[in-house]
Design a protein around this motif. Structure first.
Motif, PDB file in Angstrom:
ATOM      1  N   LEU A   1       0.835  -1.207   0.000  1.00 42.44           N
ATOM      2  CA  LEU A   1       0.000   0.000   0.000  1.00 42.44           C
ATOM      3  C   LEU A   1       0.867   1.254   0.000  1.00 42.44           C
ATOM      4  O   LEU A   1       1.826   1.341   0.774  1.00 42.44           O
ATOM      5  N   ALA A   2       0.506   2.180  -0.877  1.00 40.20           N
ATOM      6  CA  ALA A   2       1.155   3.503  -0.866  1.00 40.20           C
ATOM      7  C   ALA A   2       0.190   4.529  -0.297  1.00 40.20           C
ATOM      8  O   ALA A   2      -1.021   4.317  -0.323  1.00 40.20           O
ATOM      9  N   LEU A   3       0.718   5.634   0.207  1.00 40.85           N
ATOM     10  CA  LEU A   3      -0.154   6.749   0.587  1.00 40.85           C
ATOM     11  C   LEU A   3      -0.118   7.793  -0.529  1.00 40.85           C
ATOM     12  O   LEU A   3       0.969   8.171  -0.993  1.00 40.85           O
ATOM     13  N   GLY A   4      -1.308   8.250  -0.960  1.00 38.06           N
ATOM     14  CA  GLY A   4      -1.371   9.262  -2.018  1.00 38.06           C
ATOM     15  C   GLY A   4      -2.154  10.460  -1.533  1.00 38.06           C
ATOM     16  O   GLY A   4      -3.074  10.331  -0.723  1.00 38.06           O
ATOM     17  N   LEU A   5      -1.762  11.622  -2.036  1.00 37.91           N
ATOM     18  CA  LEU A   5      -2.405  12.851  -1.584  1.00 37.91           C
ATOM     19  C   LEU A   5      -3.120  13.518  -2.738  1.00 37.91           C
ATOM     20  O   LEU A   5      -2.628  13.484  -3.870  1.00 37.91           O
ATOM     21  N   PRO A   6      -4.274  14.141  -2.483  1.00 33.21           N
ATOM     22  CA  PRO A   6      -4.949  14.879  -3.558  1.00 33.21           C
ATOM     23  C   PRO A   6      -3.944  15.821  -4.225  1.00 33.21           C
ATOM     24  O   PRO A   6      -3.309  16.620  -3.541  1.00 33.21           O
ATOM     25  N   ALA A   7      -3.780  15.712  -5.551  1.00 31.40           N
ATOM     26  CA  ALA A   7      -2.803  16.544  -6.263  1.00 31.40           C
ATOM     27  C   ALA A   7      -3.372  17.950  -6.406  1.00 31.40           C
ATOM     28  O   ALA A   7      -4.356  18.160  -7.103  1.00 31.40           O
ATOM     29  N   LYS A   8      -2.771  18.909  -5.730  1.00 34.14           N
ATOM     30  CA  LYS A   8      -3.365  20.250  -5.676  1.00 34.14           C
ATOM     31  C   LYS A   8      -2.832  21.194  -6.728  1.00 34.14           C
ATOM     32  O   LYS A   8      -3.394  22.257  -6.967  1.00 34.14           O
ATOM     33  N   SER A   9      -1.703  20.845  -7.339  1.00 34.80           N
ATOM     34  CA  SER A   9      -1.140  21.694  -8.396  1.00 34.80           C
ATOM     35  C   SER A   9      -0.234  20.828  -9.254  1.00 34.80           C
ATOM     36  O   SER A   9       0.212  19.769  -8.825  1.00 34.80           O
ATOM     37  N   PRO A  10       0.023  21.265 -10.490  1.00 38.21           N
ATOM     38  CA  PRO A  10       0.813  20.430 -11.416  1.00 38.21           C
ATOM     39  C   PRO A  10       2.312  20.535 -11.147  1.00 38.21           C
ATOM     40  O   PRO A  10       3.079  20.936 -12.018  1.00 38.21           O
ATOM     41  N   ASN A  11       2.714  20.181  -9.945  1.00 36.10           N
ATOM     42  CA  ASN A  11       4.126  20.255  -9.564  1.00 36.10           C
ATOM     43  C   ASN A  11       4.935  19.229 -10.358  1.00 36.10           C
ATOM     44  O   ASN A  11       4.647  18.043 -10.327  1.00 36.10           O
TER      45      ASN A  11
ATOM     46  N   TYR B   1       9.835   2.037  -8.812  1.00 35.79           N
ATOM     47  CA  TYR B   1      10.042   1.250 -10.022  1.00 35.79           C
ATOM     48  C   TYR B   1      10.181  -0.224  -9.713  1.00 35.79           C
ATOM     49  O   TYR B   1       9.674  -1.078 -10.438  1.00 35.79           O
ATOM     50  N   ALA B   2      10.909  -0.552  -8.630  1.00 33.16           N
ATOM     51  CA  ALA B   2      11.229  -1.946  -8.336  1.00 33.16           C
ATOM     52  C   ALA B   2       9.964  -2.763  -8.093  1.00 33.16           C
ATOM     53  O   ALA B   2       9.782  -3.826  -8.687  1.00 33.16           O
ATOM     54  N   ILE B   3       9.084  -2.258  -7.242  1.00 37.40           N
ATOM     55  CA  ILE B   3       7.906  -3.086  -6.929  1.00 37.40           C
ATOM     56  C   ILE B   3       6.565  -2.366  -7.045  1.00 37.40           C
ATOM     57  O   ILE B   3       5.628  -2.896  -7.616  1.00 37.40           O
ATOM     58  N   MET B   4       6.463  -1.121  -6.554  1.00 33.94           N
ATOM     59  CA  MET B   4       5.127  -0.514  -6.432  1.00 33.94           C
ATOM     60  C   MET B   4       4.436  -0.337  -7.789  1.00 33.94           C
ATOM     61  O   MET B   4       3.222  -0.473  -7.896  1.00 33.94           O
ATOM     62  N   ASP B   5       5.202  -0.027  -8.825  1.00 31.50           N
ATOM     63  CA  ASP B   5       4.599   0.218 -10.131  1.00 31.50           C
ATOM     64  C   ASP B   5       4.308  -1.100 -10.874  1.00 31.50           C
ATOM     65  O   ASP B   5       3.571  -1.104 -11.853  1.00 31.50           O
ATOM     66  N   ARG B   6       4.900  -2.187 -10.421  1.00 32.16           N
ATOM     67  CA  ARG B   6       4.750  -3.444 -11.156  1.00 32.16           C
ATOM     68  C   ARG B   6       3.843  -4.442 -10.444  1.00 32.16           C
ATOM     69  O   ARG B   6       3.187  -5.271 -11.087  1.00 32.16           O
ATOM     70  N   ALA B   7       3.822  -4.378  -9.129  1.00 32.28           N
ATOM     71  CA  ALA B   7       3.112  -5.419  -8.366  1.00 32.28           C
ATOM     72  C   ALA B   7       1.611  -5.392  -8.660  1.00 32.28           C
ATOM     73  O   ALA B   7       0.999  -4.323  -8.698  1.00 32.28           O
ATOM     74  N   LYS B   8       1.049  -6.570  -8.846  1.00 32.40           N
ATOM     75  CA  LYS B   8      -0.410  -6.669  -9.062  1.00 32.40           C
ATOM     76  C   LYS B   8      -1.165  -6.378  -7.757  1.00 32.40           C
ATOM     77  O   LYS B   8      -2.347  -6.059  -7.793  1.00 32.40           O
ATOM     78  N   ASN B   9      -0.494  -6.533  -6.627  1.00 37.29           N
ATOM     79  CA  ASN B   9      -1.160  -6.358  -5.322  1.00 37.29           C
ATOM     80  C   ASN B   9      -0.793  -5.010  -4.674  1.00 37.29           C
ATOM     81  O   ASN B   9      -0.720  -4.908  -3.464  1.00 37.29           O
ATOM     82  N   ALA B  10      -0.547  -3.989  -5.541  1.00 35.70           N
ATOM     83  CA  ALA B  10      -0.188  -2.667  -5.005  1.00 35.70           C
ATOM     84  C   ALA B  10      -1.403  -1.743  -5.015  1.00 35.70           C
ATOM     85  O   ALA B  10      -2.106  -1.631  -6.032  1.00 35.70           O
ATOM     86  N   TYR B  11      -1.634  -1.080  -3.913  1.00 39.82           N
ATOM     87  CA  TYR B  11      -2.802  -0.222  -3.734  1.00 39.82           C
ATOM     88  C   TYR B  11      -2.353   1.150  -3.260  1.00 39.82           C
ATOM     89  O   TYR B  11      -1.210   1.325  -2.828  1.00 39.82           O
ATOM     90  N   VAL B  12      -3.287   2.093  -3.349  1.00 38.60           N
ATOM     91  CA  VAL B  12      -2.986   3.419  -2.815  1.00 38.60           C
ATOM     92  C   VAL B  12      -4.139   3.885  -1.925  1.00 38.60           C
ATOM     93  O   VAL B  12      -5.311   3.703  -2.269  1.00 38.60           O
ATOM     94  N   LEU B  13      -3.774   4.421  -0.782  1.00 38.20           N
ATOM     95  CA  LEU B  13      -4.760   4.992   0.143  1.00 38.20           C
ATOM     96  C   LEU B  13      -4.721   6.508  -0.031  1.00 38.20           C
ATOM     97  O   LEU B  13      -3.664   7.128   0.139  1.00 38.20           O
ATOM     98  N   GLU B  14      -5.870   7.078  -0.397  1.00 37.49           N
ATOM     99  CA  GLU B  14      -5.919   8.529  -0.613  1.00 37.49           C
ATOM    100  C   GLU B  14      -6.240   9.226   0.702  1.00 37.49           C
ATOM    101  O   GLU B  14      -7.216   8.886   1.374  1.00 37.49           O
TER     102      GLU B  14
END
Lengths: 359, 359
Positions: free
Chosen positions: A141-151, A252-265
């Motif tokens: 699981l990754a933590l993701g934040l509402p993207a507030k600007s195109p940084n 790159y190693a795992i989070m972008d490839r793993a089938k069991n990767a999720y993000v909590l907003e």
């Protein structure tokens, strides 16, 4: 007691020069003059979530002394010293093995040590929810934040299917690092992309499995009997294999490839504080938009500036708009905020001209 | 042996803040990083004209220690300490009596201690010619410099009849202090006006007579038996009368009124160094017009700036045009050169806000 935390504090950013130096990156600085460094604040922030004896510091050998000074309560055994810089993937993999050797049922969260999180309660809620989620099954699981600007300096996580029973958790579709401006604008407009906070959770076992699946070459080096991760043996073993490992970010190693990767907003009042502009963004401003850090300042006809010093120096500025004024004992930077991407080059110029004492 | 020199070093300029401070005005600073303060350079400059034992320092009590430290060779008896600030007229009158008490036939020159004179040989020639001129008769003489620009911070001397047999010496018609811009421009165009260097010559007797004629109230206080100007007696006597004396500049008191006042025109490579801009004017510049004082600097897209520090600090500036950057231990000034007339007000603001430690 099965929950662990790994705080990554080996980074060597130069973008906050002259405040951050090679010998003292920004995680070791009391940025806001509160009496606590960013690293100390990060540790304090997780004390309510994991027992102190489950807090692990992962840093470069060069910062061992600084970490021990700033965190005298952390057990020596839990200060992991990278013998070489290899980015975050080998670091996370090592941490997973270190933890698994002590507690095969452990889950853990990795935290950057140089970010700011203003909404502490939301952070605690998100991590509790995250731990429960990864403890239920073999999940990352990754933590993701509402993207507030195109940084364009950030990493973005594209979410897809929402998880049933977990309204804030989504499957990860893809992760995009530092997109060009136009793309970042599309990301923000689409509503599908989150800023990546660089905070990851998983059971130690799940993390090791993901590495075995997706980067088997790297994983096989680390995949040895757990006694190799205990006591004196660990330093010897890591000293041997770490320098031979490839450098790779964990995204790159795992989070972008793993089938069991999720993000909590979650909205955490987060800033990666990677630049002076980011610091300006989250700091309280006076009515002219000026931010002053730790200093006695008199600003005449100045707007939207950030003025910072480490001492009780008086700083007088006149007629500056959108400028950084950053003063330390042996270096002073006066630079438009819009030129801050060049600070890295400036630091190189300084090292060449005046030597490493100033960088 | 009849020639004396009085060096005025009691001024407390604030216009070079933060380099100059109330406790350490600019005459006591090694401005050019040569290893000598402006005061020490001034003393060195006259050693070839008057014997060391005829050099008199006139300063404020507050700077007694600094003067002794910087000029260990000067006799204690010749360090005159004003018990109160009363501008230059009482100071020059006191010096005249002090000298006359020791040598009734003496002549003397008064010199500011915080100016720059680049053409030393011309200076020596002018003073030798000046001494001869005032020794021939009851005359007062000022030194005037070709007015090269309509500087509104300067004092101007209008010359009239040229003296026969003294091609560079003229009668003084009038003295104008800090004229408005339009007037200064007329002065320069007319060719009749010289910049006043604040350097005056006369026999001690002639100076005392001029005071007796033109400011009898002030003169009468000082006009006592010469024993009052010798040894311990002098401090006691001056401590008594000085605070009661009116504050007046010597230009107004005698030079502008005396019928026997003359001006010697000479090009001395002079600057009164009264402002950062004056310092910029006389300093060597790089091809972008930047002046750097004592510092390791990296200037990107900067033009016509002056960047100064007291230490071996690195200063990085980006995109500044016509700016002063002046950095000291406890204060930093970043200010357009054109706003430098406001430094005095800034210093007041600082004293009010942050206390005298910074001013």
């Amino acid at each position: 007691m099965n929950r662990y935390c790994v705080i990554m504090c080996g980074g060597a950013g130069t973008r906050f020069w002259p405040f951050s130096r090679e010998s003292r990156p920004k995680q070791f600085i009391d940025f806001f003059g509160t009496g606590q460094t960013l690293l100390q604040m990060t540790v304090d922030r997780v004390r309510r979530l994991v027992p102190e004896e489950n807090i692990i510091l992962l840093t470069n050998e060069q910062y061992a002394e600084t970490v021990r000074e700033q965190l005298p309560g952390i057990s020596q055994e839990h200060i992991l010293l990278e013998p070489a810089r290899r980015d975050t993937a080998p670091a996370v993999l090592w941490a997973a093995h270190h933890i698994a050797a002590r507690n095969p049922d452990a889950s853990f969260v990795t935290l950057p040590s140089d970010h700011v999180i203003l909404k502490e309660a939301a952070f605690h809620d998100a991590l509790r929810q995250g731990f429960e989620f990864v403890e239920q099954a073999d999940r990352l699981l990754a933590l993701g934040l509402p993207a507030k600007s195109p940084n364009t300096a950030y990493s973005y996580i594209q979410k897809e299917d929402r998880m049933p029973e977990h309204p804030d958790i989504f499957r990860i579709k893809t992760i995009a690092e530092k997109p060009p401006r136009e793309m970042a604008e599309i990301f923000v407009k689409s509503g599908e992309f989150l800023w990546n906070a660089g905070i990851y959770l998983g059971k130690a076992r799940s993390v090791i499995s993901a590495f075995n699946r997706d980067v088997p070459d790297m994983a096989s080096r680390f995949d040895v009997d757990s006694v190799c991760y205990l006591g004196e043996e660990e330093n010897k073993f890591i000293g041997d294999i770490y320098p031979k490992t490839s450098s790779l970010p964990v995204e790159y190693a795992i989070m972008d490839r793993a089938k069991n990767a999720y993000v909590l907003e979650a909205d955490l009042g987060w800033s990666d504080l990677s630049t002076w502009n980011a610091l300006h963004g989250i700091s309280p401003k006076n009515k002219e938009g000026n931010v002053t850090q730790n200093c006695r300042s008199l600003l005449y006809n100045c707007n939207d500036c950030i003025v910072a010093t480490e001492s009780d120096k008086v700083i007088v500025a006149w007629g500056l708009k959108d400028y950084i004024v950053a003063d330390t004992d042996n270096a002073l930077l006066i630079c438009p905020i819009e030129a801050e991407q060049r600070i890295r080059n400036i630091v190189n110029d300084i090292r060449e001209r005046f030597g490493p004492a100033y960088t």
